[in-house]
Motif scaffolding. Structure first.
Motif, short mmCIF file in Angstrom:
data_model
loop_
_atom_site.label_atom_id
_atom_site.label_comp_id
_atom_site.label_asym_id
_atom_site.label_seq_id
_atom_site.Cartn_x
_atom_site.Cartn_y
_atom_site.Cartn_z
N SER A 129 13.82 27.71 21.99
CA SER A 129 13.31 27.74 20.62
C SER A 129 14.48 27.65 19.63
N TYR A 130 14.13 27.28 18.40
CA TYR A 130 15.14 27.22 17.34
C TYR A 130 15.80 28.58 17.16
N ASP A 131 15.00 29.63 17.13
CA ASP A 131 15.54 30.98 16.98
C ASP A 131 16.45 31.34 18.15
N ALA A 132 16.06 31.00 19.37
CA ALA A 132 16.86 31.37 20.54
C ALA A 132 18.25 30.74 20.48
N ILE A 133 18.34 29.51 20.01
CA ILE A 133 19.65 28.84 19.92
C ILE A 133 20.55 29.55 18.92
N TRP A 134 20.03 29.78 17.72
CA TRP A 134 20.87 30.42 16.69
C TRP A 134 21.15 31.89 17.03
N ASP A 135 20.18 32.57 17.61
CA ASP A 135 20.40 33.97 17.98
C ASP A 135 21.45 34.09 19.08
N ALA A 136 21.52 33.08 19.96
CA ALA A 136 22.56 33.10 20.99
C ALA A 136 23.94 32.95 20.37
N PHE A 137 24.09 32.00 19.43
CA PHE A 137 25.38 31.85 18.76
C PHE A 137 25.76 33.13 18.02
N ASP A 138 24.78 33.77 17.43
CA ASP A 138 25.03 35.03 16.72
C ASP A 138 25.50 36.11 17.70
N ALA A 139 24.82 36.22 18.83
CA ALA A 139 25.18 37.25 19.81
C ALA A 139 26.57 37.02 20.38
N ILE A 140 26.93 35.76 20.60
CA ILE A 140 28.22 35.44 21.20
C ILE A 140 29.37 35.73 20.24
N THR A 141 29.12 35.64 18.94
CA THR A 141 30.20 35.82 17.96
C THR A 141 30.06 37.08 17.13
N VAL A 142 29.15 37.96 17.50
CA VAL A 142 28.82 39.11 16.66
C VAL A 142 30.03 39.97 16.33
N ASP A 143 31.02 40.04 17.22
CA ASP A 143 32.19 40.88 16.98
C ASP A 143 33.37 40.12 16.37
N ASP A 144 33.17 38.83 16.06
CA ASP A 144 34.23 38.03 15.47
C ASP A 144 34.39 38.38 13.99
N PRO A 145 35.56 38.11 13.42
CA PRO A 145 35.74 38.34 11.98
C PRO A 145 34.72 37.57 11.15
N ALA A 146 34.31 38.15 10.05
CA ALA A 146 33.30 37.53 9.20
C ALA A 146 33.74 36.14 8.73
N ALA A 147 35.01 35.97 8.45
CA ALA A 147 35.50 34.68 7.98
C ALA A 147 35.37 33.62 9.07
N ASP A 148 35.60 33.98 10.32
CA ASP A 148 35.46 33.04 11.43
C ASP A 148 33.99 32.64 11.60
N ARG A 149 33.12 33.63 11.51
CA ARG A 149 31.69 33.34 11.67
C ARG A 149 31.18 32.43 10.54
N ALA A 150 31.69 32.65 9.34
CA ALA A 150 31.29 31.79 8.22
C ALA A 150 31.70 30.35 8.47
N GLU A 151 32.88 30.14 9.05
CA GLU A 151 33.31 28.78 9.39
C GLU A 151 32.38 28.17 10.43
N LEU A 152 32.12 28.87 11.49
CA LEU A 152 31.33 28.33 12.60
C LEU A 152 29.89 28.03 12.20
#
Length: 296
Positions: A261-284
């Motif tokens: 699902s669309y949600d599953a794809i984005w939620d996976a990216f979120d889970a994989i980067t959840v501990d990354d710096p906010a600035a890095d996540r904003a780039e990705l």
């Protein structure tokens, strides 16, 4: 609050349109899945609720096998003027054609046009093959067309399999004036040790070139049953190689919707980067795509 996103790769189509031959053809089993299951509308009514739920505020349309391809960009430009999305368009041309210049002139009449997507992925098994020529990357006419994209301020998005990534890196090094997107994470298809070594070597060579970016997308095409932990090593490795400033997340919908699902794809990216710096996540999630595709 869900992080703001740019969906850097999605398609649009209508089942009743005569411009999508693949929707009229019998469904076949390809490496991406059963193409017959793509025979449904995917336009504003289908995409916008999904995007809104995930706080996708910008998007990039990638060519959807529209026929004729020379008319696709104007069609999507008109769609964008009505619906407010997409915010950039990646079209389709034959880079080796003697009519390339005229085709690009036509596409570039649309203000949202940013570049072209080309599939060079070849495999001995026809199920995985997008082109008939296994040596397309080395053909002089094709390489000249690739260079012309850069001369016009356009980008190339190339889909290639792991065994082809070294040749793609050589091309990119030889033509640094053409910004390159490595499509769908370099299509890590079979996941054998030997293929992973080719994939990593090719992606490492590509990441060493500052004008190359990577799309973290299409993972459901190569692993129909992926899990967050299953794709985590690929996503992390590519972020480490390219850095967040040259990596972008994307849905590849509705193609990846065959399996996730669309949600599953984005939620996976979120889970994989959840501990990354906010600035890095904003780039990705948002800024790399906006910068690369010149989206306001």
């Amino acid at each position: 609050m869900t992080i703001e996103k740019t969906d850097a790769h999605h398609h649009l189509w209508r089942l009743d349109s005569s411009h999508y031959p693949m929707l009229r053809a019998p469904g076949i089993e390809r490496f991406l899945g059963d193409t017959g299951r793509l025979k449904h509308d995917f336009e504003a009514a289908e995409f916008l609720p999904l995007a809104c739920a995930q706080n996708v505020t910008r998007s990039v349309y990638v060519e959807s096998h529209y026929d004729p391809p020379i008319a696709e960009t104007a069609h999507v430009q008109a769609f964008a003027e009505v619906h407010g999305f997409p915010h950039a368009i990646v079209g389709r041309v034959d880079l080796a054609s003697g009519e390339l210049g005229a085709a690009l002139d036509t596409h570039m009449r649309s203000p949202l046009f940013r570049g072209v997507r080309v599939m060079v992925n070849w495999d001995a098994d026809a199920m995985f093959r997008a082109v008939a020529d296994p040596d397309l990357l080395s053909r002089p006419a094709w390489r000249a067309g690739y260079a012309e994209l850069g001369e016009r301020g356009l980008s190339a998005e190339v889909m290639a399999f792991p065994a082809q990534l070294a040749a793609l890196a050589d091309l990119a090094a030889d033509r640094p004036g053409t910004p390159l997107v490595v499509g769908h994470a370099g299509l890590p298809l079979h996941r054998t040790g030997a293929e992973h070594a080719l994939w990593r070597a090719g992606m490492t060579a590509l990441a060493a070139l500052p004008h190359v970016v990577v799309k973290l997308s299409g993972l459901a095409m190569v692993d129909h049953h992926w899990t967050v932990d299953g794709i985590r090593p690929i996503v992390r490795e590519l972020i480490d190689l390219f850095t967040p400033a040259r990596a972008m997340f994307a849905s590849n919908f509705p193609v990846d919707g065959l399996h996730k699902s669309y949600d599953a794809i984005w939620d996976a990216f979120d889970a994989i980067t959840v501990d990354d710096p906010a600035a890095d996540r904003a780039e990705l999630f948002r800024d790399t795509a906006r910068r690369f595709y010149r989206i306001a």
